[in-house]
Motif scaffolding. Structure first.
Motif, PDB file in Angstrom:
ATOM      1  N   HIS A   1       0.820  -1.220   0.000  1.00  0.00           N
ATOM      2  CA  HIS A   1       0.000   0.000   0.000  1.00  0.00           C
ATOM      3  C   HIS A   1       0.856   1.273   0.000  1.00  0.00           C
ATOM      4  O   HIS A   1       0.330   2.364   0.120  1.00  0.00           O
ATOM      5  CB  HIS A   1      -0.944  -0.014   1.204  1.00  0.00           C
ATOM      6  CG  HIS A   1      -1.694  -1.296   1.330  1.00  0.00           C
ATOM      7  ND1 HIS A   1      -2.728  -1.639   0.489  1.00  0.00           N
ATOM      8  CD2 HIS A   1      -1.526  -2.351   2.155  1.00  0.00           C
ATOM      9  CE1 HIS A   1      -3.179  -2.854   0.813  1.00  0.00           C
ATOM     10  NE2 HIS A   1      -2.453  -3.291   1.818  1.00  0.00           N
ATOM     11  N   PHE A   2       2.177   1.107  -0.107  1.00  0.00           N
ATOM     12  CA  PHE A   2       3.116   2.229  -0.141  1.00  0.00           C
ATOM     13  C   PHE A   2       2.835   3.101  -1.362  1.00  0.00           C
ATOM     14  O   PHE A   2       2.576   2.572  -2.430  1.00  0.00           O
ATOM     15  CB  PHE A   2       4.551   1.671  -0.198  1.00  0.00           C
ATOM     16  CG  PHE A   2       5.637   2.702  -0.232  1.00  0.00           C
ATOM     17  CD1 PHE A   2       6.118   3.258   0.936  1.00  0.00           C
ATOM     18  CD2 PHE A   2       6.193   3.108  -1.439  1.00  0.00           C
ATOM     19  CE1 PHE A   2       7.131   4.206   0.908  1.00  0.00           C
ATOM     20  CE2 PHE A   2       7.199   4.055  -1.468  1.00  0.00           C
ATOM     21  CZ  PHE A   2       7.666   4.596  -0.289  1.00  0.00           C
ATOM     22  N   PRO A   3       2.881   4.437  -1.258  1.00  0.00           N
ATOM     23  CA  PRO A   3       3.208   5.225  -0.078  1.00  0.00           C
ATOM     24  C   PRO A   3       2.007   5.397   0.865  1.00  0.00           C
ATOM     25  O   PRO A   3       0.857   5.338   0.434  1.00  0.00           O
ATOM     26  CB  PRO A   3       3.613   6.581  -0.670  1.00  0.00           C
ATOM     27  CG  PRO A   3       2.834   6.683  -1.941  1.00  0.00           C
ATOM     28  CD  PRO A   3       2.693   5.283  -2.454  1.00  0.00           C
ATOM     29  N   ILE A   4       2.312   5.596   2.126  1.00  0.00           N
ATOM     30  CA  ILE A   4       1.302   5.779   3.171  1.00  0.00           C
ATOM     31  C   ILE A   4       1.241   7.262   3.526  1.00  0.00           C
ATOM     32  O   ILE A   4       2.289   7.887   3.730  1.00  0.00           O
ATOM     33  CB  ILE A   4       1.679   4.957   4.437  1.00  0.00           C
ATOM     34  CG1 ILE A   4       1.842   3.471   4.115  1.00  0.00           C
ATOM     35  CG2 ILE A   4       0.667   5.172   5.557  1.00  0.00           C
ATOM     36  CD1 ILE A   4       0.592   2.720   3.749  1.00  0.00           C
ATOM     37  N   ASN A   5       0.045   7.795   3.608  1.00  0.00           N
ATOM     38  CA  ASN A   5      -0.124   9.182   4.088  1.00  0.00           C
ATOM     39  C   ASN A   5      -0.029   9.135   5.614  1.00  0.00           C
ATOM     40  O   ASN A   5      -0.910   8.614   6.284  1.00  0.00           O
ATOM     41  CB  ASN A   5      -1.472   9.747   3.651  1.00  0.00           C
ATOM     42  CG  ASN A   5      -1.672  11.188   4.119  1.00  0.00           C
ATOM     43  OD1 ASN A   5      -1.038  11.650   5.073  1.00  0.00           O
ATOM     44  ND2 ASN A   5      -2.541  11.899   3.452  1.00  0.00           N
ATOM     45  N   THR A   6       1.055   9.680   6.151  1.00  0.00           N
ATOM     46  CA  THR A   6       1.338   9.521   7.587  1.00  0.00           C
ATOM     47  C   THR A   6       0.944  10.721   8.440  1.00  0.00           C
ATOM     48  O   THR A   6       1.304  10.770   9.613  1.00  0.00           O
ATOM     49  CB  THR A   6       2.836   9.221   7.809  1.00  0.00           C
ATOM     50  OG1 THR A   6       3.604  10.306   7.279  1.00  0.00           O
ATOM     51  CG2 THR A   6       3.248   7.905   7.166  1.00  0.00           C
ATOM     52  N   LEU A   7       0.206  11.678   7.897  1.00  0.00           N
ATOM     53  CA  LEU A   7      -0.117  12.891   8.649  1.00  0.00           C
ATOM     54  C   LEU A   7      -0.758  12.582  10.008  1.00  0.00           C
ATOM     55  O   LEU A   7      -0.257  13.002  11.052  1.00  0.00           O
ATOM     56  CB  LEU A   7      -1.023  13.821   7.837  1.00  0.00           C
ATOM     57  CG  LEU A   7      -1.484  15.090   8.563  1.00  0.00           C
ATOM     58  CD1 LEU A   7      -0.304  15.971   8.967  1.00  0.00           C
ATOM     59  CD2 LEU A   7      -2.471  15.874   7.707  1.00  0.00           C
ATOM     60  N   VAL A   8      -1.848  11.820  10.008  1.00  0.00           N
ATOM     61  CA  VAL A   8      -2.548  11.516  11.272  1.00  0.00           C
ATOM     62  C   VAL A   8      -1.677  10.617  12.152  1.00  0.00           C
ATOM     63  O   VAL A   8      -1.605  10.802  13.372  1.00  0.00           O
ATOM     64  CB  VAL A   8      -3.937  10.895  11.010  1.00  0.00           C
ATOM     65  CG1 VAL A   8      -4.608  10.487  12.314  1.00  0.00           C
ATOM     66  CG2 VAL A   8      -4.831  11.885  10.252  1.00  0.00           C
TER      67      VAL A   8
END
Length: 196
Positions: free
Chosen positions: A83-90
């Motif tokens: 699933h890369f890239p992952i949105n890591t904001l949260v």
């Protein structure tokens, strides 16, 4: 302990995961202190004009092969997340919040997320999957979500990211020993030299 390694990290980087598996051991061997500094890699990229090597197809393919070589060398598991890239904001807000409010659970929190991403290959772009991972590891997903939405937590992550860029950080993992910057998990030998 006179020496310190400041470890600027974002969960979404597989190279950062590899550095994460090695730095505690390095610090123990060199009688040094490891300081975790959560940053938002997307914010760093935006501020510096950098991008993930995965955005260049040939480089991305090579990078994943090379990371696998290092994982084997280190004797640690690594699964390239489908699933890369992952949105890591949260996620990185939550990591920052845990460091600020619950430092005693910070290591376990970061560990369960790195494991979910880079050992189990789970889709942490999906809030339901994040909730499941947190529950399985003894964290209350609703509490964590609320923590990640607190204004001072959001400001703290923004602040550490901006300060990282001011120090010369352009990607993750980035490590400082004093004022020396070392970028990439493949530079850990230089970190060891700087600490020795």
């Amino acid at each position: 302990m006179s020496k310190t390694v400041e470890f600027y990290f974002d969960l979404g980087s597989p190279a950062t995961y590899l550095a994460y598996t090695q730095l505690p051991k390095i610090c123990e061997q060199t009688d040094s202190q490891l300081v975790y500094v959560p940053i938002l890699l997307g914010g760093v990229f935006k501020a510096t004009g950098n991008a993930s090597p995965a955005t260049v197809p040939a480089k991305g393919r090579y990078m994943f092969i090379d990371l696998d070589r290092y994982a084997k060398r280190y004797g640690v598991p690594l699964k390239i997340n489908p699933h890369f890239p992952i949105n890591t904001l949260v996620l990185m807000r939550a990591v920052t919040g845990m460091q600020m409010r619950h430092p005693e659970r910070f290591a376990a929190f970061v560990d369960c997320l790195f494991k979910a991403l880079w050992i189990e290959g789970r889709n942490l772009n999906d809030p339901a999957t994040v909730g499941a991972v947190l529950s399985e590891n003894g964290f209350d997903p609703e509490e964590i979500l609320a923590l990640s939405a607190e204004e001072d937590v959001k400001s703290a992550l923004k602040d550490t990211t901006e300060k990282a860029v001011q120090r010369g950080v352009f990607g993750a993992p980035s490590m400082f020993v004093g004022e020396q910057l070392f970028f990439g998990q493949d530079r850990l030998d230089f970190v060891i030299e700087a600490l020795s």
